[in-house]
Design a protein around this motif. Sequence first.
Motif, PDB file in Angstrom:
ATOM      1  N   ILE A   1      53.597  -6.077 -16.110  1.00 37.08           N
ATOM      2  CA  ILE A   1      52.477  -6.988 -15.880  1.00 37.08           C
ATOM      3  C   ILE A   1      52.118  -7.601 -17.225  1.00 37.08           C
ATOM      4  CG2 ILE A   1      51.552  -5.655 -13.951  1.00 37.08           C
ATOM      5  CD1 ILE A   1      49.281  -4.745 -15.905  1.00 37.08           C
ATOM      6  N   LYS A   2      51.663  -8.840 -17.150  1.00 38.08           N
ATOM      7  CA  LYS A   2      51.217  -9.514 -18.366  1.00 38.08           C
ATOM      8  C   LYS A   2      49.774  -9.102 -18.631  1.00 38.08           C
ATOM      9  CE  LYS A   2      50.901 -14.114 -20.443  1.00 38.08           C
ATOM     10  NZ  LYS A   2      51.117 -15.568 -20.212  1.00 38.08           N
ATOM     11  N   ALA A   3      49.524  -8.561 -19.808  1.00 38.06           N
ATOM     12  CA  ALA A   3      48.188  -8.064 -20.154  1.00 38.06           C
ATOM     13  C   ALA A   3      47.423  -9.136 -20.915  1.00 38.06           C
ATOM     14  CB  ALA A   3      48.293  -6.799 -20.994  1.00 38.06           C
ATOM     15  N   GLY A   4      46.249  -9.469 -20.407  1.00 40.98           N
ATOM     16  CA  GLY A   4      45.415 -10.449 -21.098  1.00 40.98           C
ATOM     17  C   GLY A   4      44.968  -9.914 -22.452  1.00 40.98           C
ATOM     18  N   LYS A   5      45.189 -10.719 -23.480  1.00 43.84           N
ATOM     19  CA  LYS A   5      44.888 -10.250 -24.840  1.00 43.84           C
ATOM     20  C   LYS A   5      43.382 -10.119 -25.091  1.00 43.84           C
ATOM     21  CE  LYS A   5      47.519 -13.553 -26.300  1.00 43.84           C
ATOM     22  NZ  LYS A   5      48.207 -14.543 -27.171  1.00 43.84           N
ATOM     23  N   LYS A   6      42.571 -10.842 -24.321  1.00 43.77           N
ATOM     24  CA  LYS A   6      41.129 -10.809 -24.558  1.00 43.77           C
ATOM     25  C   LYS A   6      40.387  -9.893 -23.589  1.00 43.77           C
ATOM     26  CE  LYS A   6      40.934 -15.422 -26.641  1.00 43.77           C
ATOM     27  NZ  LYS A   6      40.289 -16.761 -26.608  1.00 43.77           N
TER      28      LYS A   6
ATOM     29  N   ARG B   1      39.699  -2.626 -18.379  1.00 42.92           N
ATOM     30  CA  ARG B   1      39.963  -3.523 -17.250  1.00 42.92           C
ATOM     31  C   ARG B   1      41.464  -3.634 -16.976  1.00 42.92           C
ATOM     32  NH1 ARG B   1      37.621  -9.703 -16.631  1.00 42.92           N
ATOM     33  NH2 ARG B   1      38.635 -10.173 -14.632  1.00 42.92           N
ATOM     34  N   VAL B   2      42.269  -3.668 -18.055  1.00 40.37           N
ATOM     35  CA  VAL B   2      43.726  -3.743 -17.896  1.00 40.37           C
ATOM     36  C   VAL B   2      44.251  -2.477 -17.222  1.00 40.37           C
ATOM     37  CG1 VAL B   2      45.941  -3.952 -19.093  1.00 40.37           C
ATOM     38  CG2 VAL B   2      43.952  -5.252 -19.907  1.00 40.37           C
ATOM     39  N   LEU B   3      43.794  -1.323 -17.719  1.00 42.10           N
ATOM     40  CA  LEU B   3      44.273  -0.051 -17.172  1.00 42.10           C
ATOM     41  C   LEU B   3      43.679   0.238 -15.800  1.00 42.10           C
ATOM     42  CD1 LEU B   3      44.083   2.223 -20.365  1.00 42.10           C
ATOM     43  CD2 LEU B   3      46.076   1.041 -19.451  1.00 42.10           C
ATOM     44  N   GLY B   4      42.467  -0.270 -15.560  1.00 45.71           N
ATOM     45  CA  GLY B   4      41.791   0.002 -14.300  1.00 45.71           C
ATOM     46  C   GLY B   4      42.326  -0.784 -13.122  1.00 45.71           C
ATOM     47  N   SER B   5      43.299  -1.645 -13.362  1.00 46.10           N
ATOM     48  CA  SER B   5      43.894  -2.400 -12.257  1.00 46.10           C
ATOM     49  C   SER B   5      44.659  -1.487 -11.307  1.00 46.10           C
ATOM     50  CB  SER B   5      44.850  -3.467 -12.816  1.00 46.10           C
ATOM     51  OG  SER B   5      45.962  -2.840 -13.463  1.00 46.10           O
ATOM     52  N   GLY B   6      44.988  -0.288 -11.783  1.00 51.44           N
ATOM     53  CA  GLY B   6      45.728   0.660 -10.958  1.00 51.44           C
ATOM     54  C   GLY B   6      47.223   0.466 -10.989  1.00 51.44           C
ATOM     55  N   LYS B   7      47.669  -0.593 -11.648  1.00 53.18           N
ATOM     56  CA  LYS B   7      49.105  -0.864 -11.700  1.00 53.18           C
ATOM     57  C   LYS B   7      49.773  -0.156 -12.883  1.00 53.18           C
ATOM     58  CE  LYS B   7      48.610  -5.436  -9.576  1.00 53.18           C
ATOM     59  NZ  LYS B   7      48.827  -6.896  -9.757  1.00 53.18           N
TER      60      LYS B   7
END
Length: 375
Positions: A327-332, A337-343
């Motif tokens: 997955i592409k991780a938003g730099k900002k 929030r990135v980890l909490g996506s569950g993916k």
Amino acid sequence: MPPAMASVKERTADELLQELNRTPLFMTTLDETDGEGGENVELEALKALVFEGTRAEVAANFREQANELAKIKNWVDAKEFYTKALAALKTPLQQVDSEAGAADMSAVEVDEEAERKKERELEEACYVNRALCNLKRQNYRSCNLDCAATLHLNPLNIKAWYRSASACLALNKIAEAQDACERGLAIDEKNIALKTLSTKIIKRKDHLNVLERKRRERDECLRAEELTLKKALKNRNIATRSTTKAPEMEDAAIKLADPVDSSSTLTLPAIFLYPVHLQSDFVKSFQETESLADHLSYIFPLPWDQDQEYTTANVECYMETSSGGLIKAGKKLPLARVLGSGKVEVVDQLVKIQVIPKQKVPGWLDEFKKKRVST
């Protein structure tokens, strides 16, 4: 030169030294021969003297030598001589075959009961003293075995109870040490050594109880912290997994600012990987409220980036999913929030972020897909 020493002229100095070394009084090394491959008669005669007499007399001889060595605290050799004394007491009695021998024995009749009593006393003394040698050499199990052998012969031997209690105390076997000490004091309630040892045992017991209480409290605290951390990860929908190939990170680990408060700020170790150039940067503490850009801003410029391809604006960040994709991780975006996506799955407590220059993303993605298909 006297006629008896005339032969000396015909010998070299080395030959004379060898000859002297075969004489017990002048020996520097144990020479078993008489110089011609036979027995050293003088030496054998001296050895035989050690084993002259009854079993009790032979054992007493070894015991005396052991006692002298114990006095100078030569515990190793003293133990060896006590062992020899015990072995002498276990040797079979010599059988008298000839009539002349039988007559001699009847002439010098041995009081068998007195002899057995003497042997028993010697055996008891050798066991309890060998126990001391073992105690001094910190051979505590052997000390206890010798004390047990002593007490089998004489349950009232105070030294055996004392030395057994001392050995058990050294091994932190408090219950056994107390039992041995109490049994000794039951025999002699005024024994100063046992009373002093009893006090030491009580102090050691109290000390060990304090240590055990602290250990339990520490374990309970760790369990509480572990449960709180699991709750925190669950509340944030962060998936984690452990493997048998966890990397060495010293004390870096997923932590809460307050270990017993699941709502406090979560921090995670993270590694920025630059697969195009086979480089990496390790971040020991990445707060959940921080973004990838917050850390890239101080990591860049990279010392090895000759072409200055790595800038916060000129890179894309990717993270592997639990299914093996990307997955592409938003730099900002905040890390939570990135980890909490569950993916995304945090493996071995380490967040892995792939950092790729934008112009090289297509080629890197193709290469990643090929590797995934091949595996």
